[in-house]
Design a protein around this motif. Structure first.
Motif, PDB file in Angstrom:
ATOM      1  N   ALA A 152       8.101 131.779  73.340  1.00 35.32           N
ATOM      2  CA  ALA A 152       7.225 130.626  72.433  1.00 35.32           C
ATOM      3  C   ALA A 152       7.711 130.821  70.904  1.00 35.32           C
ATOM      4  O   ALA A 152       7.863 131.820  70.449  1.00 35.32           O
ATOM      5  CB  ALA A 152       5.751 130.727  72.447  1.00 35.32           C
ATOM      6  N   LYS A 153       8.037 129.805  70.123  1.00 35.29           N
ATOM      7  CA  LYS A 153       8.519 129.703  68.758  1.00 35.29           C
ATOM      8  C   LYS A 153       7.680 129.000  68.004  1.00 35.29           C
ATOM      9  O   LYS A 153       6.659 128.028  68.436  1.00 35.29           O
ATOM     10  CB  LYS A 153       9.693 129.087  68.857  1.00 35.29           C
ATOM     11  N   PRO A 154       7.468 129.223  66.713  1.00 32.00           N
ATOM     12  CA  PRO A 154       6.512 128.635  65.716  1.00 32.00           C
ATOM     13  C   PRO A 154       6.842 127.104  65.781  1.00 32.00           C
ATOM     14  O   PRO A 154       7.900 126.653  65.943  1.00 32.00           O
ATOM     15  CB  PRO A 154       6.798 128.932  64.397  1.00 32.00           C
ATOM     16  N   GLY A 155       5.722 126.198  65.889  1.00 35.24           N
ATOM     17  CA  GLY A 155       5.824 124.834  65.813  1.00 35.24           C
ATOM     18  C   GLY A 155       5.991 124.098  67.029  1.00 35.24           C
ATOM     19  O   GLY A 155       5.595 122.884  67.371  1.00 35.24           O
ATOM     20  N   GLU A 156       5.855 124.964  68.254  1.00 33.30           N
ATOM     21  CA  GLU A 156       5.750 124.487  69.721  1.00 33.30           C
ATOM     22  C   GLU A 156       4.281 124.120  69.806  1.00 33.30           C
ATOM     23  O   GLU A 156       3.448 124.778  69.336  1.00 33.30           O
ATOM     24  CB  GLU A 156       6.362 125.587  70.535  1.00 33.30           C
ATOM     25  N   ALA A 157       4.202 123.260  70.733  1.00 33.63           N
ATOM     26  CA  ALA A 157       2.742 122.977  71.138  1.00 33.63           C
ATOM     27  C   ALA A 157       2.295 123.647  72.415  1.00 33.63           C
ATOM     28  O   ALA A 157       3.294 124.185  73.306  1.00 33.63           O
ATOM     29  CB  ALA A 157       3.015 121.407  71.708  1.00 33.63           C
ATOM     30  N   GLY A 274      -3.237 123.313  71.189  1.00 36.46           N
ATOM     31  CA  GLY A 274      -2.999 123.894  69.851  1.00 36.46           C
ATOM     32  C   GLY A 274      -1.490 123.853  69.459  1.00 36.46           C
ATOM     33  O   GLY A 274      -0.733 123.207  70.507  1.00 36.46           O
ATOM     34  N   VAL A 275      -1.058 124.735  68.634  1.00 37.30           N
ATOM     35  CA  VAL A 275       0.385 124.808  68.139  1.00 37.30           C
ATOM     36  C   VAL A 275       0.594 126.517  67.998  1.00 37.30           C
ATOM     37  O   VAL A 275      -0.127 127.248  67.587  1.00 37.30           O
ATOM     38  CB  VAL A 275       0.465 123.937  67.070  1.00 37.30           C
TER      39      VAL A 275
END
Lengths: 302, 302
Positions: A152-157, A274-275
């Protein structure tokens, strides 16, 4: 001593050497092993199901126990987008579990195995005080394609399947659809494959110990934090049950920004909750406030 | 209800379809799985080790328990001539097993894993009344080369490694080398590879439940009978202990007539104890008289 700190200590102690065929070891839903010269990776998971801990004899018929033992393992294969192949079962039986009980236990397990295309290939037996099942399920994915917790990476839903808290509600009330849900969970195998093949999910895991704890684990593995809103709740379940209740066996997953996720997959609701954010690894924020990881830990408090 | 009839019923119920990648299922030391496109077969075994059944807390230090849990699985890989690759451990812990106990348990297991070249790749944890370990060990052999139970043919010689009854003697006396032997068994991995590569053994298995019962199982799998004489006994052990005592973890194997088997392999005695015959499948004759399969069965009598 909690499960988490036992596992953390173990992970630090178990060095997987460079060039090892173990691609993922301790800490994900399954271990990933790469056979020599093949085009697939193999997935392996083990799951305990113990009388008095995971089920009660009085309320779980033997076929329900057999089925649930296998579903717990299948759910881990689903979480990595895998196809289940075979299983092994270690079974501890008390004296009260006679021929009829054992027969019906295997009925439940083998029916579920048949539906999932899984062959029971071995195991072990012993005399115990309580019924004790340890299922090993093996599965496969195309080489390098397993859905892991650490992608998982920042900005992903952030998404979940289904509605949460049903199993916890069922355990509390022992009635209705929620009770059925607790006793007969489903492994989201078709959804897992769809996440891998079509949605190209970046991370996934199954919700076995409660969203608050499991999302924290995903965030820790990915070295990110998460901002979420309340997830859809199972009819009648409280928000607490949906956030912290275990054994829903729905899938939690992340997708790249802009990925078009349908509202349903085969009649199963898919909901954006969320995100993923940068920031303190493992931190989960619900509607702006930190969410404590109160999901199920076998060893908490001891 | 005995282990044997539970397994017999299961084997009949679990149909392994033609063309399956499960080459051997229920009933051998390991299941054999054939990965797609590879040159190796993979071996899988699970073994329970339960407090009060397989060991006592009072007499088994945590490191001894951790080591023994793994050795039981490694011994099954040895029995098929395999190289061990990785393991998974499901562990049930009672409240009395605190941080120090768990740490020392893993010390014993991980030291043994390192010596055998095995990586601990995952597992499960739960709170239980008694310590409960279920080890899964995976190994590999060149495609089609695993030593199985079902390959013995009439006229072939029957051998065992080492001397039998030491573990049973140790359990009875809790003293001396026999006690050491009971608590710290060895998996005969190097011997297993030697049997596969050099001696081209036709069948093999490990002696975990006693020669009388295990040889019967080998004969049943191979559809043959056996004529034996008394096996070499561990110093101080009775013939009864050598014939029926469990947990020696020596290897039982058969070779084609005329195979030159050395008297020792790496300081471990190899002894011819008899010959495979046609006749009633599973029948074992000792010095001309039928030998009852009195080895260890968890469920006998219930």
């Amino acid at each position: 001593m909690t499960e988490e700190n036992i596992l953390e200590r173990l992970k630090r102690r178990v060095a997987v050497p460079r060039g090892s065929r173990i691609i993922v070891g301790i800490g994900d839903d399954c271990a990933i092993f790469r056979p020599r010269g093949g085009r697939e990776d193999l997935l392996f998971t083990t799951d305990l199901l113990i009388e008095g801990v995971h089920f009660e004899r009085a309320t779980h018929a033997p076929a329900v126990v057999g089925r649930k033992a296998l579903v717990r393992g299948l759910s881990d294969i689903a979480a990595m987008g895998g196809d289940p192949l075979f299983c092994l079962l270690s079974l501890g039986l008390p004296e009260w579990a006679g021929r009829g009980w054992v027969e019906r236990f295997y009925n439940g397990l083998l029916k579920c195995a048949k539906e999932a295309g899984v062959i029971l290939a071995g195991g072990d037996l012993a005399r115990t005080d309580r019924v004790m099942c340890d299922i090993v399920v093996a599965g496969s994915v195309p080489k390098g394609r397993a859905l892991r917790r650490d992608g998982a990476k920042p900005g992903e839903a952030i998404y979940i399947s289904g509605r949460l808290g049903g199993s916890a509600l069922g355990l509390a009330t022992k009635r209705g659809r929620a009770w059925q849900r607790h006793r007969r969970p489903e492994a989201r195998l078709a959804l897992g494959r769809y996440l891998r093949e079509k949605l190209k999910a970046t991370a996934a895991m199954d919700l076995s110990d409660g969203l608050s704890l499991d999302l924290r684990r995903l965030c820790l593995a990915s070295n990110v934090s998460a901002e979420i809103e309340a997830p859809p709740t199972f009819p009648g379940a409280t928000l607490e049950q949906a956030l912290h209740g275990g054994e829903d066996y729905e899938l939690l997953f992340t997708v790249r920004p802009g990925t078009r996720v349908p509202a349903r997959f085969q009649n199963l609701q898919l909901s954006r909750i969320g995100v993923i954010r940068r920031g303190s690894a493992g931190r989960v924020v619900l509607n702006g406030r930190p969410l404590a990881p109160l999901g199920y830990d076998h060893f908490r408090g001891s």
